[in-house]
Design an enzyme around this catalytic site. Structure first.
Site, PDB file in Angstrom:
ATOM      1  CG  ASN A   1      36.819  51.541  45.833  1.00 15.85           C
ATOM      2  OD1 ASN A   1      36.189  51.394  44.799  1.00 15.85           O
ATOM      3  ND2 ASN A   1      38.124  51.289  45.910  1.00 15.85           N
TER       4      ASN A   1
ATOM      5  CB  CYS B   1      32.664  46.368  47.121  1.00 13.69           C
ATOM      6  SG  CYS B   1      34.382  46.948  46.967  1.00 13.69           S
ATOM      7  N   GLY B   2      34.235  43.206  47.467  1.00 13.31           N
ATOM      8  CA  GLY B   2      35.047  42.382  48.355  1.00 13.31           C
ATOM      9  C   GLY B   2      36.064  43.171  49.153  1.00 13.31           C
TER      10      GLY B   2
ATOM     11  CG  ASN C   1      36.802  50.449  37.910  1.00 11.54           C
ATOM     12  OD1 ASN C   1      36.474  49.387  38.432  1.00 11.54           O
ATOM     13  ND2 ASN C   1      37.453  51.391  38.562  1.00 11.54           N
TER      14      ASN C   1
ATOM     15  CD  GLU D   1      33.089  48.060  43.563  1.00 10.84           C
ATOM     16  OE1 GLU D   1      34.209  47.981  43.007  1.00 10.84           O
ATOM     17  OE2 GLU D   1      32.304  47.096  43.659  1.00 10.84           O
TER      18      GLU D   1
ATOM     19  CG  ASN E   1      40.943  48.562  46.246  1.00  7.32           C
ATOM     20  OD1 ASN E   1      41.040  48.222  47.415  1.00  7.32           O
ATOM     21  ND2 ASN E   1      39.957  48.140  45.478  1.00  7.32           N
TER      22      ASN E   1
ATOM     23  CG  HIS F   1      38.372  50.520  50.401  1.00  6.77           C
ATOM     24  ND1 HIS F   1      37.158  50.188  49.862  1.00  6.77           N
ATOM     25  CD2 HIS F   1      39.278  49.701  49.822  1.00  6.77           C
ATOM     26  CE1 HIS F   1      37.318  49.201  49.006  1.00  6.77           C
ATOM     27  NE2 HIS F   1      38.601  48.888  48.971  1.00  6.77           N
TER      28      HIS F   1
END
Length: 275
Positions: free
Chosen positions: A191, A218-219, A65, A209, A158, A160
């Site tokens: 996120n 953001c995928g 990041n 994010e 990750n 979410h």
């Protein structure tokens, strides 16, 4: 130190991509922050590092990041990754296997130039996200300074948190999103996605994010939002996700099935920078 780099973007989510196979790269957090700085460096949402795989995959994929922290997964970056290694002659395969901190993913370069990625199956167990909760639930109340908000949580490699909102343009992405990102119930931060359901096959999405702030797309956030919408009975199995940077197609058949993401990946420019 002189570094060759490629600037890429997927729906405006932009990346500095570095070849760690043909050049030696060992960056500290300060150098990563400098490369990501839009005034003093190249400028990006994340820095992507291409390395040799440690196991049986084709490559290793590392993501940093703008604050220099390393993270587990990045969906828009994964699409750029497969475009990069193909365009730079690092592989002749249209479909490759990539090691990430969260496991192996398999992006595929399509004939039309888009990239499809098997993003793996979503994880809902609180300890796997990680999220502090006693048991799995479709939604959770999250304590806030004024009043609790309702979120859904999951991992797409990750962490979410997803909020369903009535109007995406007035959603408190920058303020509330920043608070939720560092909420104590998310030990590794999170996120934060804000989803407006247009119909059963179309949503609008904004994402704050972790370590980067709001990005144009953001995928993994798109995957998390669609999975959440399907679990809540709001969406069908294939959904168009409209972000501020463009559109992604996300599909998920539920249960232990993987989430599939399709979208563009574009090279912007190449260059060298002295560090």
């Amino acid at each position: 130190m002189k570094l060759k780099f490629t600037k890429m973007q997927g729906l405006g989510n932009d990346f500095v991509v570095l070849d760690g196979i043909n050049q030696s790269i060992n960056l500290d957090q300060q150098q990563i922050r400098l490369l990501a700085d839009r005034h003093f460096g190249i400028g990006c949402d994340q820095l992507l590092l291409v390395e040799k795989a440690a196991g049986q995959a084709d490559f290793r994929y590392r993501i940093f990041n703008t604050d220099g922290s390393e993270v587990e997964q990045c969906g828009n970056g994964a699409r750029c990754f497969v475009r990069y290694v193909h365009d730079h002659g690092l592989t002749q395969k249209n479909e490759i296997r990539i090691e990430t901190l969260s496991g192996v993913i398999s992006p595929k370069l399509e004939i039309n130039g888009n990239v499809t990625v098997n993003m793996g199956k979503p994880l809902f167990e609180p300890e796997a996200i990680p999220f502090v909760a006693e048991k799995i639930a479709l939604t959770y109340p999250l304590e806030m300074p004024d009043k609790p908000v309702t979120i859904s949580t999951l991992s797409m490699g990750n962490p979410h948190a997803v909020r369903v909102v009535q109007e995406i343009e007035t959603a408190p992405v920058e303020t509330e999103g920043a608070f939720i990102e560092t909420h104590p119930r998310f030990p590794k931060r999170v996120n934060v996605g804000y989803m407006q359901v247009i119909d059963r096959n179309h949503i609008k999405l904004r994402v704050f994010e972790r370590g980067a702030g709001e990005t144009l797309a953001c995928g993994t956030g798109a995957c998390a939002a669609v999975v959440t919408g399907i679990n809540l009975g709001l969406l069908d199995n294939q959904v168009t996700v409209s972000t501020r940077g463009g559109e992604l197609t996300i599909s998920w058949q539920g249960a232990d099935a993987p989430v599939w993401m399709t979208g563009p990946a574009v090279t912007v420019f190449e260059g060298e920078i002295n560090l």
